[in-house]
Every structure is written in structure tokens, then in C-alpha cells.
Enzyme design. Sequence first.
Site, short mmCIF file in Angstrom:
data_model
loop_
_atom_site.label_atom_id
_atom_site.label_comp_id
_atom_site.label_asym_id
_atom_site.label_seq_id
_atom_site.Cartn_x
_atom_site.Cartn_y
_atom_site.Cartn_z
N ASP A 13 0.73 -1.27 -0.15
CA ASP A 13 0.08 -0.07 0.11
C ASP A 13 0.63 1.32 0.06
O ASP A 13 0.45 2.27 0.55
CB ASP A 13 -1.08 0.07 1.24
CG ASP A 13 -1.84 -1.20 1.35
OD1 ASP A 13 -2.39 -1.65 0.33
OD2 ASP A 13 -2.03 -1.55 2.58
N GLY A 15 1.48 2.86 -2.68
CA GLY A 15 1.25 3.75 -3.82
C GLY A 15 1.91 3.41 -4.96
O GLY A 15 2.16 4.26 -5.82
N LYS A 16 2.25 2.13 -5.24
CA LYS A 16 2.97 1.66 -6.45
C LYS A 16 2.46 2.18 -7.57
O LYS A 16 3.11 2.33 -8.77
CB LYS A 16 3.33 0.48 -6.20
CG LYS A 16 4.35 -0.33 -5.28
CD LYS A 16 4.70 -1.64 -5.44
CE LYS A 16 3.56 -2.44 -4.80
NZ LYS A 16 2.75 -2.07 -3.64
N GLY A 42 -4.30 -3.85 -4.40
CA GLY A 42 -5.03 -2.74 -4.50
C GLY A 42 -4.07 -1.50 -5.23
O GLY A 42 -3.32 -1.15 -4.26
N HIS A 43 -4.19 -1.26 -6.36
CA HIS A 43 -3.53 -0.08 -6.76
C HIS A 43 -4.67 1.14 -7.26
O HIS A 43 -5.51 0.60 -7.78
CB HIS A 43 -2.64 -0.12 -8.14
CG HIS A 43 -1.64 -1.36 -8.06
ND1 HIS A 43 -0.95 -1.43 -7.16
CD2 HIS A 43 -1.77 -2.73 -8.68
CE1 HIS A 43 -0.05 -2.48 -7.14
NE2 HIS A 43 -0.70 -3.29 -8.08
N THR A 44 -4.20 2.34 -6.84
CA THR A 44 -5.41 3.40 -7.32
C THR A 44 -4.47 4.22 -8.02
O THR A 44 -3.53 4.69 -7.78
CB THR A 44 -5.87 4.09 -5.91
OG1 THR A 44 -6.39 3.19 -5.06
CG2 THR A 44 -6.74 5.11 -6.33
N THR A 129 -6.88 -11.38 3.26
CA THR A 129 -7.91 -10.52 2.45
C THR A 129 -8.96 -11.22 2.06
O THR A 129 -9.76 -11.08 1.34
CB THR A 129 -7.12 -9.84 1.12
OG1 THR A 129 -6.56 -10.76 0.41
CG2 THR A 129 -6.23 -8.93 1.60
N ARG A 143 1.31 -28.83 -6.55
CA ARG A 143 1.41 -29.22 -8.08
C ARG A 143 0.19 -29.94 -8.62
O ARG A 143 -0.40 -29.65 -9.73
CB ARG A 143 2.58 -30.32 -7.99
CG ARG A 143 4.03 -29.41 -7.99
CD ARG A 143 5.07 -30.48 -7.50
NE ARG A 143 4.81 -30.94 -6.19
CZ ARG A 143 5.48 -31.60 -5.70
NH1 ARG A 143 6.53 -32.54 -6.29
NH2 ARG A 143 5.15 -32.26 -4.41
N GLN A 225 2.16 -6.12 -3.49
CA GLN A 225 2.11 -6.11 -1.92
C GLN A 225 3.58 -5.53 -1.62
O GLN A 225 4.02 -4.62 -2.26
CB GLN A 225 2.25 -7.56 -1.37
CG GLN A 225 0.82 -8.11 -1.26
CD GLN A 225 0.26 -8.52 -2.51
OE1 GLN A 225 0.92 -9.12 -3.43
NE2 GLN A 225 -0.87 -8.31 -3.02
N GLY A 338 -11.44 -2.63 2.50
CA GLY A 338 -11.93 -1.48 3.27
C GLY A 338 -11.44 -1.37 4.67
O GLY A 338 -11.80 -0.56 5.42
N ARG A 339 -10.33 -2.33 4.91
CA ARG A 339 -10.15 -2.21 6.41
C ARG A 339 -9.59 -1.16 6.77
O ARG A 339 -8.81 -0.82 6.02
CB ARG A 339 -9.47 -3.45 6.72
CG ARG A 339 -10.13 -4.86 6.94
CD ARG A 339 -9.34 -5.97 7.06
NE ARG A 339 -8.34 -6.27 5.99
CZ ARG A 339 -7.46 -7.23 5.90
NH1 ARG A 339 -7.19 -7.86 7.17
NH2 ARG A 339 -6.33 -7.56 5.10
N LEU A 368 3.98 12.24 1.09
CA LEU A 368 4.70 13.22 1.86
C LEU A 368 3.84 14.19 2.32
O LEU A 368 4.09 14.88 3.38
CB LEU A 368 5.89 13.81 0.96
CG LEU A 368 6.91 14.83 1.59
CD1 LEU A 368 7.83 14.02 2.83
CD2 LEU A 368 7.83 15.30 0.93
N ASP A 369 2.94 14.75 1.44
CA ASP A 369 1.94 15.60 1.56
C ASP A 369 1.13 15.54 2.98
O ASP A 369 0.63 16.27 3.68
CB ASP A 369 0.96 15.72 0.58
CG ASP A 369 0.30 14.51 0.23
OD1 ASP A 369 1.05 13.46 0.07
OD2 ASP A 369 -0.84 14.64 -0.05
P1 IMP Z 1 -3.48 -12.29 1.87
O1 IMP Z 1 -2.45 -12.13 0.76
O2 IMP Z 1 -4.58 -12.08 1.41
O3 IMP Z 1 -3.21 -13.99 2.11
O4 IMP Z 1 -3.04 -11.79 3.10
C1 IMP Z 1 -1.89 -11.86 3.97
C2 IMP Z 1 -1.55 -10.60 4.65
O5 IMP Z 1 -1.08 -9.69 3.53
C3 IMP Z 1 -2.37 -9.85 5.51
O6 IMP Z 1 -1.91 -9.23 6.55
C4 IMP Z 1 -2.86 -8.78 4.23
O7 IMP Z 1 -3.59 -7.68 4.84
C5 IMP Z 1 -1.70 -8.71 3.65
N1 IMP Z 1 -1.80 -8.24 2.17
C6 IMP Z 1 -2.17 -8.97 1.05
N2 IMP Z 1 -2.20 -7.91 0.20
C7 IMP Z 1 -1.83 -6.85 0.48
C8 IMP Z 1 -1.75 -5.57 -0.32
O8 IMP Z 1 -1.92 -5.24 -1.53
N3 IMP Z 1 -1.23 -4.44 0.44
C9 IMP Z 1 -1.16 -4.32 1.80
N4 IMP Z 1 -1.44 -5.77 2.50
C10 IMP Z 1 -1.59 -6.77 1.88
#
Ligand code: IMP
Length: 466
Positions: A13, A15-16, A42-44, A129, A143, A225, A338-339, A368-369
Amino acid sequence: MTATAVVDAQCGDTGKGKIIDYLIPILCIKFNCRTGGGENAGHTVVVEDEVIKFHLYPSGAMYPDVLNIIAPGVVVNPERLIKEIDSLEKGKHKINLLVSDNADVVFSWHKALDGAQEIRRGAKLIGTTKMGIGPAYMDTAGRTCTITMGELIDPDIFREKLDIVYPLKELELKAYGIGMQETKEEILQKASEWRARLKNYVGDTVYKINELIRKGENVLFEGAQGTLLDVRFGTRPYVTSSHPIAGGVCVGAGVSPKLIDSIIGVSKAYLTRVGEGPFPTELGSYEEIKNETQPEKEEEIEKVAKELLIRINNGKASDLEIGRYLRLKGGEYGTTTGRPRRTGYVDIPMVKYSHLINDFDKLAITKLDILSGLKEVKICTAYIIDGKETERFRPNSRELGKAEPVYETFDGWPEMTSKDWVPYVESGTLPYEAELYVDRIEELVDVPVLLASVGQERHQTVFLNH
Ligand code: IMP
């Protein structure tokens, strides 16, 4: 020729998506390849009035002449990919996509298993997730039970594979006291719909990418990630099931490490984490924020953030309130689930560990903002663990659980609107105190800072080019 990898130096997260969207024209990229993870990412990307949230589709989506490649290392939920294609088409964006025939498919049983395993872990849950990522990669390693995109698009092979996989997965789910979500016939029906929509995008990516690089084309590899979520080098077991590190780019895409010319690490100016896991610089605790929801209205967010900022700058706010302020101002709520994201100060031993594993050529500092307006900002430079000070981050969740951060404190810089940043964007400079802050991160991590992101939009980026 340049092959550039962009990977996350923290816990995801950072911001890649925005950084890749910004770098594509600067690096003259025509090929952007996502190398790992699945729809857990999730990329925005924000361009003018358009906000696009992707989970699977690579971040070069806004450029019609960029071929977006999904490498074998990605686990693909076809339903999600189709939804993203649909929404891009609705926004009149050209679909320029190639999905590896060797990428594994995520099915409903993977999601069901993900949920069931989390329940089984009880208080020791990972906080996944629930997108089926862990179970899908377990099948890759196991496999027998994988079905690739190539197998999905061949109806005969798919039926054959399903005959093997279905009873095995049924058995596995039974151990958790649940049944299959869909009958075989329903899966076959769904698969034929997916096939019809996706078959033209599926093909070989490994020869393609290797030929492109050897031909001298500029290729960008998009990690998903973050380093601290790496299944081997992250804070196990609170990790995802793939390799978000730079080495994972090679494994995910099928390219030699010798072919990657440059590795850019992306780090927020502070730190966030979603789900469970150690977080030495956390402001407040996960327990206290777990049920927090993002206020719906922009005005409400602004009002609460303003009140919090006054308390923070008067020295009256608790850590929990400072953390909440960062969450509200930074919009730190999961793109996928949404967490609420846990928030804290930037953790230099962690970023240095990331540098050790990835060997960054440059750093991109994002958000940074979000720190502007704070009277003071902090950087964690070391920890005290069992009474001993150390600058060394080891991804050992038990050890990190005991770590007390040691901070350096800096003067903050004034509250700034997006307009206030314009002269800095134009001149490639930062407000004096922000410059000191970024320079100190650069000095501590020992990697030059390429750019600082100061807003969600592509143009809200200060190209420092250190
Ligand atoms: P999973 O990838 O859904 O198995 O989640 C395993 C851990 O990685 C959890 O703590 C998720 O919140 C975290 N996680 C998975 N994908 C992301 C991401 O894109 N950003 C931030 N945390 C992530």
C-alpha cells in the site's frame, strides 16, 4: 535497454500504482508487467477526474500504447479480471493486455479455504484479504491441484483437470466442515463464460518478455504487496503467499536477475500495515482501531482531521489520535477490503532491511503531503529489544513484538494545499523542513531519493532525481 523493477519497501500500500503510472512516460516504458500476487493487491490511479482502482490489471492501464502483461507468478481470479476490463472499457480505455497461459487460476474453493483457515487460526489469525491467495499458491507448490489460464481456455483440458481437482478440493473443504461452493456443472458453465471473454488475451509471456528485453525495449516490472509481506523474508506468518521482493520479479516473470537494470523501492513517508503482524512504530494499537470505519463524507473527514491536528500540535493528542489523523488524512483504508490500515512513523531499520534484500538503486517516497501541517515529525532509527539498542531489523515477529522504537524528531512543514505544492513540483524542490526530512531518510537508508509524491494525481509528484 532498461528493465526496471518497482517494488514496495514496506508492508504494501505504498502507492506503487501511482508511481508506475507516473514513471511510464518518464522511462519511455511500452511494456508493463505485473509479476506476483493476485486480487489481494489494490492500486489506485488518479488521472484528472478519473479514479481507477485495480486489483489485477497492471498499472499501465491508462496508456493505450503500453502492453500490460500479467506474468506467470500472478494468481488470477478471472471474474475480477473481467470486471476490471469491463470498467476500463466503460471508461473508454483501450485494453492492451497479455495474460500468461502459465499463471494459475483462483477459484471459489480457494476463497472458501482462505476463510475457513482464518477461522481455524482463531486468535492467531493472519488477517488475510480472504481472496484465496494463500490456498491458490499452496496449490501451486502442491502441484496436483493447479489449473492454469492456458488450461482454462482449452475446454477439454479444463474438464479433464476439473475431474481431478474437484474431488480433492471437496475433500479438503470437508475437513473444515464445509462443502464446495459450486457444482462441477456450475464451474464448467462459469469457465466457458470466462473463456469467451479472456481467451484472446491469454498467451505466452515468458518468450515475449525475454525477447523484448533482449531487443532493447524498456520494460517495467510491477511488484505487488510489500517486502515485509514476502512469504520467506517478511514478518512470518503475517505475510502473503508470494514473493513481493525484487527477486520475486524474476521468479514471477521468468527473467534472469542479470536482466534487471534498476530497482526502485517505494516507501511511504510514514508506515501502514493492514491485518495482523508486528509494527514497532504503530500509533495506537490494532485492537483499538479494528472496527473503525472511514467516514463517508469528505467534509466529515476534513472536520475530524482538523480537530485532531489542533490537538496534535498542542501536544494534547494520544498516539492513537495521531494514528487516526494519519489514517483520515491519508485515506488509509484498504483498497481491497476497506479495512482501516494501522498507521505509524517511518521505520528506518525496516526500510534498510528492505534495501538489504532488494538492493534499491533509488527510492520513491510517497504521501509526503500527508505529513504537512504537523508541528513535528518522527523517524524511527533503531529499536530497543530486551534492553539492548539495535539498528538491525530482523523479520522475527516475536522479537519485533517487543521492540521499542528510538526516534529522531524533526520540525514539520506548513499545512499545504495541492496548489501550494505546484511551485515545488515545477522546481523539483521541497519545503525546507520536508527536504531535511527526506534527506535524512536518504542518508539513513543510504539510497538516493528519486521522487516524492505529494498527492494522488499523476502530476502531484516532485521529481528530485537525487
Ligand atoms: P493475503 O495475501 O490475502 O493472504 O493476506 C496476507 C497478509 O498480507 C494480510 O496481512 C493482508 O492484509 C496482507 N496483504 C495482502 N495483500 C496486500 C496488499 O496489497 N497491501 C497490503 N497488505 C496486503
